[in-house]
Motif scaffolding. Sequence first.
Motif, mmCIF file in Angstrom:
data_model
loop_
_atom_site.group_PDB
_atom_site.id
_atom_site.type_symbol
_atom_site.label_atom_id
_atom_site.label_comp_id
_atom_site.label_asym_id
_atom_site.label_seq_id
_atom_site.Cartn_x
_atom_site.Cartn_y
_atom_site.Cartn_z
ATOM 1 N N ALA A 206 41.058 -35.454 -2.037
ATOM 2 C CA ALA A 206 40.006 -36.155 -2.783
ATOM 3 C C ALA A 206 38.625 -35.942 -2.175
ATOM 4 N N ASN A 207 38.508 -36.075 -0.850
ATOM 5 C CA ASN A 207 37.200 -35.914 -0.218
ATOM 6 C C ASN A 207 36.638 -34.517 -0.424
ATOM 7 N N GLN A 208 37.508 -33.499 -0.324
ATOM 8 C CA GLN A 208 37.043 -32.120 -0.476
ATOM 9 C C GLN A 208 36.640 -31.827 -1.921
ATOM 10 N N MET A 209 37.398 -32.350 -2.861
ATOM 11 C CA MET A 209 37.028 -32.193 -4.270
ATOM 12 C C MET A 209 35.751 -32.968 -4.577
ATOM 13 N N GLY A 210 35.572 -34.095 -3.877
ATOM 14 C CA GLY A 210 34.362 -34.890 -4.064
ATOM 15 C C GLY A 210 33.107 -34.138 -3.661
ATOM 16 N N LEU A 211 33.197 -33.333 -2.602
ATOM 17 C CA LEU A 211 32.041 -32.537 -2.170
ATOM 18 C C LEU A 211 31.612 -31.565 -3.263
ATOM 19 N N ALA A 212 32.614 -30.914 -3.875
ATOM 20 C CA ALA A 212 32.302 -29.977 -4.958
ATOM 21 C C ALA A 212 31.744 -30.711 -6.170
ATOM 22 N N ALA A 213 32.315 -31.881 -6.476
ATOM 23 C CA ALA A 213 31.838 -32.649 -7.628
ATOM 24 C C ALA A 213 30.409 -33.136 -7.403
ATOM 25 N N ASP A 214 30.094 -33.550 -6.186
ATOM 26 C CA ASP A 214 28.733 -34.015 -5.885
ATOM 27 C C ASP A 214 27.711 -32.899 -6.108
ATOM 28 N N LYS A 215 28.052 -31.685 -5.694
ATOM 29 C CA LYS A 215 27.143 -30.554 -5.888
ATOM 30 C C LYS A 215 26.955 -30.261 -7.370
ATOM 31 N N ALA A 216 28.040 -30.378 -8.139
ATOM 32 C CA ALA A 216 27.957 -30.107 -9.579
ATOM 33 C C ALA A 216 27.071 -31.138 -10.271
ATOM 34 N N PHE A 217 27.260 -32.415 -9.936
ATOM 35 C CA PHE A 217 26.467 -33.469 -10.578
ATOM 36 C C PHE A 217 25.012 -33.464 -10.120
ATOM 37 N N ALA A 218 24.759 -32.834 -8.971
ATOM 38 C CA ALA A 218 23.394 -32.777 -8.462
ATOM 39 C C ALA A 218 22.563 -31.680 -9.123
ATOM 40 N N MET A 219 23.204 -30.811 -9.899
ATOM 41 C CA MET A 219 22.469 -29.742 -10.579
ATOM 42 C C MET A 219 21.493 -30.331 -11.587
ATOM 43 N N ASN A 220 20.298 -29.784 -11.649
ATOM 44 C CA ASN A 220 19.240 -30.314 -12.507
ATOM 45 C C ASN A 220 19.317 -29.736 -13.916
ATOM 46 N N GLY A 221 19.463 -30.641 -14.883
ATOM 47 C CA GLY A 221 19.353 -30.214 -16.285
ATOM 48 C C GLY A 221 20.630 -29.635 -16.842
ATOM 49 N N VAL A 222 20.990 -30.107 -18.038
ATOM 50 C CA VAL A 222 22.190 -29.587 -18.706
ATOM 51 C C VAL A 222 22.001 -28.129 -19.069
ATOM 52 N N GLY A 223 20.775 -27.740 -19.359
ATOM 53 C CA GLY A 223 20.503 -26.361 -19.780
ATOM 54 C C GLY A 223 20.769 -25.324 -18.708
ATOM 55 N N THR A 224 20.833 -25.742 -17.453
ATOM 56 C CA THR A 224 21.080 -24.790 -16.368
ATOM 57 C C THR A 224 22.559 -24.535 -16.159
ATOM 58 N N LEU A 225 23.424 -25.282 -16.827
ATOM 59 C CA LEU A 225 24.870 -25.129 -16.621
ATOM 60 C C LEU A 225 25.431 -24.093 -17.574
ATOM 61 N N SER A 226 26.328 -23.257 -17.036
ATOM 62 C CA SER A 226 27.068 -22.341 -17.897
ATOM 63 C C SER A 226 28.180 -23.127 -18.597
ATOM 64 N N THR A 227 28.759 -22.516 -19.619
ATOM 65 C CA THR A 227 29.846 -23.184 -20.333
ATOM 66 C C THR A 227 31.011 -23.450 -19.390
ATOM 67 N N ALA A 228 31.334 -22.475 -18.563
ATOM 68 C CA ALA A 228 32.461 -22.645 -17.633
ATOM 69 C C ALA A 228 32.187 -23.756 -16.633
ATOM 70 N N MET A 229 30.927 -23.809 -16.130
ATOM 71 C CA MET A 229 30.585 -24.833 -15.152
ATOM 72 C C MET A 229 30.610 -26.217 -15.777
ATOM 73 N N ALA A 230 30.106 -26.319 -17.016
ATOM 74 C CA ALA A 230 30.126 -27.601 -17.712
ATOM 75 C C ALA A 230 31.542 -28.070 -17.940
#
Length: 230
Positions: A206-230
Motif C-alpha cells: 500500500a505505501n509503495q502504491m501510495g507514492l505512485a498515486a501521490d505523484k499521479a494526483f500531483a500532476m497539473n491539469g487534466v489536459g496534461t494526462l495521456s489516456t493511459a495515465m488517466a
Amino acid sequence: MLFSSTVFLYAFLPCMFTLYYLLRPWTGAKNLVLLLGSLFFYAWGEPRFVLVMIGSIAVNYFCGLGIGALKKRSEHGASAMLALGVILNLGLLFVFKYLTFVISNLKGLLSLGFAVPEIALPIGISFFTFQSMSYLIDVRRGDAEVQKNPFDLALYISLFPQLIAGPIVRYRTVAEQIRNRKETLSGFSSGMNRFLVGLFKKVLIANQMGLAADKAFAMNGVGTLSTAMA
C-alpha cells in the motif's frame, strides 16, 4: 500513532504486551492496562481530542444506564432514551465532521459575512461514535446486559487495535470477553500472524502504491494526462 510506525512497533506494542501478560490472571487489572494504553495511544497525536472521546464514553454510559432502568418500567421510555443517545452521538459526529461544510454553504447561498469556524476532525470519531451507538442499541434490544462498570465500557469503545481504522465491533459480540477471556499460545500466534500479514500489505504494497498515486494526483491539469495515465 500509526500501526506501521517505529514507535508503535518497537515501543508501544512491546510495552503493552509486557504489562498485559505480567498481570495474568487478573482480568480487571489487564482491562485497566488496555484502557490506559488505548487512551494514551489516541492522545499521542492530539491530546485534547481524547477529552472528546471520554465525554462521548460518559454520555453513552449514562444513556445505557437510563435504558436499562427504563426498560423495567416503560418500553416507550427506554426507546426515548435510546433516541436521545443516538441524537447525541450523531450530533457529536455532525459538529466535528459536517458543521463547517454546512455553514460554509449557507454563507455562500445567503451571502452572509460571518466567519466560518475551522473545526479539526478527531481521528477515528466515526468508529468510536458508531461503536457507542451499537452498545445502546444492543442494550435496548436485550441483546446485551447494561454495562455498569464505566471502565469496561470505555475499554470497548476505545480499544486501540480498532480505534482509528475499525472495524466497528458490535458490543454483544465482545461483551463476555471483556470480563471473561482466556489467552492461549495458539491464539497469540494466530493474532501475530494476522498482524504481520497486514503490516506486510501496508508497508510493502500500500505505501509503495501510495507514492505512485501521490505523484499521479500531483500532476497539473487534466489536459496534461495521456489516456493511459488517466
